[in-house]
Design a protein around this motif. Structure first.
Motif, PDB file in Angstrom:
ATOM      1  N   VAL A  80       0.836  -1.205   0.000  1.00 24.81           N
ATOM      2  CA  VAL A  80       0.000   0.000   0.000  1.00 24.81           C
ATOM      3  C   VAL A  80       0.871   1.255   0.000  1.00 24.81           C
ATOM      4  CG1 VAL A  80      -1.704   1.333   1.313  1.00 24.81           C
ATOM      5  CG2 VAL A  80      -1.966  -1.138   1.086  1.00 24.81           C
ATOM      6  N   THR A  82       3.907   1.714  -1.064  1.00 26.65           N
ATOM      7  CA  THR A  82       4.664   1.919  -2.305  1.00 26.65           C
ATOM      8  C   THR A  82       3.776   1.950  -3.539  1.00 26.65           C
ATOM      9  OG1 THR A  82       5.020  -0.460  -2.641  1.00 26.65           O
ATOM     10  CG2 THR A  82       6.697   0.754  -1.347  1.00 26.65           C
ATOM     11  N   GLY A  83       2.554   1.407  -3.409  1.00 24.64           N
ATOM     12  CA  GLY A  83       1.671   1.299  -4.572  1.00 24.64           C
ATOM     13  C   GLY A  83       2.105   0.228  -5.539  1.00 24.64           C
ATOM     14  N   GLU A  84       3.000  -0.661  -5.099  1.00 26.23           N
ATOM     15  CA  GLU A  84       3.539  -1.692  -5.979  1.00 26.23           C
ATOM     16  C   GLU A  84       3.287  -3.083  -5.413  1.00 26.23           C
ATOM     17  OE1 GLU A  84       7.682  -0.874  -6.513  1.00 26.23           O
ATOM     18  OE2 GLU A  84       7.303   1.096  -7.365  1.00 26.23           O
ATOM     19  N   PRO A 111      -1.741  -4.630  -4.703  1.00 21.07           N
ATOM     20  CA  PRO A 111      -2.626  -3.526  -4.309  1.00 21.07           C
ATOM     21  C   PRO A 111      -3.841  -3.449  -5.239  1.00 21.07           C
ATOM     22  CG  PRO A 111      -0.379  -2.737  -4.697  1.00 21.07           C
ATOM     23  CD  PRO A 111      -0.452  -4.156  -5.172  1.00 21.07           C
ATOM     24  N   TYR A 113      -6.676  -0.964  -6.754  1.00 25.19           N
ATOM     25  CA  TYR A 113      -6.913   0.464  -6.967  1.00 25.19           C
ATOM     26  C   TYR A 113      -8.214   0.720  -7.700  1.00 25.19           C
ATOM     27  CZ  TYR A 113      -2.395   2.105  -5.381  1.00 25.19           C
ATOM     28  OH  TYR A 113      -1.318   2.431  -4.594  1.00 25.19           O
ATOM     29  N   ASP A 116      -6.945   6.381  -8.753  1.00 24.95           N
ATOM     30  CA  ASP A 116      -5.749   6.676  -7.963  1.00 24.95           C
ATOM     31  C   ASP A 116      -5.899   6.258  -6.501  1.00 24.95           C
ATOM     32  OD1 ASP A 116      -4.530   7.773 -10.148  1.00 24.95           O
ATOM     33  OD2 ASP A 116      -5.058   9.835  -9.655  1.00 24.95           O
ATOM     34  N   CYS A 118      -6.219   3.715  -3.470  1.00 26.46           N
ATOM     35  CA  CYS A 118      -5.968   2.342  -3.051  1.00 26.46           C
ATOM     36  C   CYS A 118      -7.118   1.895  -2.149  1.00 26.46           C
ATOM     37  CB  CYS A 118      -4.637   2.224  -2.315  1.00 26.46           C
ATOM     38  SG  CYS A 118      -4.248   0.527  -1.860  1.00 26.46           S
TER      39      CYS A 118
END
Length: 156
Positions: A80, A82-84, A111, A113, A116, A118
């Motif tokens: 979460v 890092t968004g990766e 993650p 989404y 934009d 999460c």
């Protein structure tokens, strides 16, 4: 069966399972059951949903799990922050790993989404070191896309 064929079949099963149903709770419950049933050598498959600065456990299959995980903590919280997606060969070597189940040895976290924003993560654990490959990661990312496209997860 090749990894590509396996995930094509798994994702087709998910599409069929979710057809005509948009409820996020029903769909994530069935998605976790499908993963747990079809993926070999896994001991946990499920979801955590983001509430403020923490993840809270959602539908899953496996042993009881950590209820809350701070963003940035463990593999899920790192995904979460890092968004990766995280593909961890040996969780015992991951800085800050949270051992919800001491048997877990490897993990993949994707993650989820909505644009934009999460919403949470798809989390899968295995008792075997190195269980997950880049092909698993690609197939599970597609699995998450199917789920997101078929569900109203914004209420999660």
């Amino acid at each position: 069966m090749s990894s590509t064929d396996f995930y094509a079949s798994l994702n087709a099963q998910l599409e069929g399972l979710l057809s005509g149903e948009r409820d996020w709770l029903a769909n994530t419950a069935n998605a976790s059951a499908l993963l747990f049933m079809e993926l070999p050598d896994v001991n946990w498959a499920g979801f955590y949903f983001l509430h403020g600065d923490e993840l809270r456990v959602g539908p899953f299959q496996g042993k009881p799990a950590c209820t809350r995980i701070p963003v940035g903590a463990g593999v899920c919280g790192t995904a979460v922050a890092t968004g990766e997606a995280q593909l961890v060969e040996d969780v015992h070597e991951f800085p800050g790993h949270i051992a919800c189940d001491a048997v877990s040895a490897s993990e993949v976290v994707i993650p989820l989404y909505d644009g934009d924003r999460c919403l949470g993560v798809l989390d899968i654990d295995s008792p075997s070191v190195g269980r997950f490959s880049e092909q698993d990661l690609a197939g599970l990312k597609r699995f998450a896309e199917v789920l997101l496209h078929s569900s109203d997860l914004s209420g999660a």
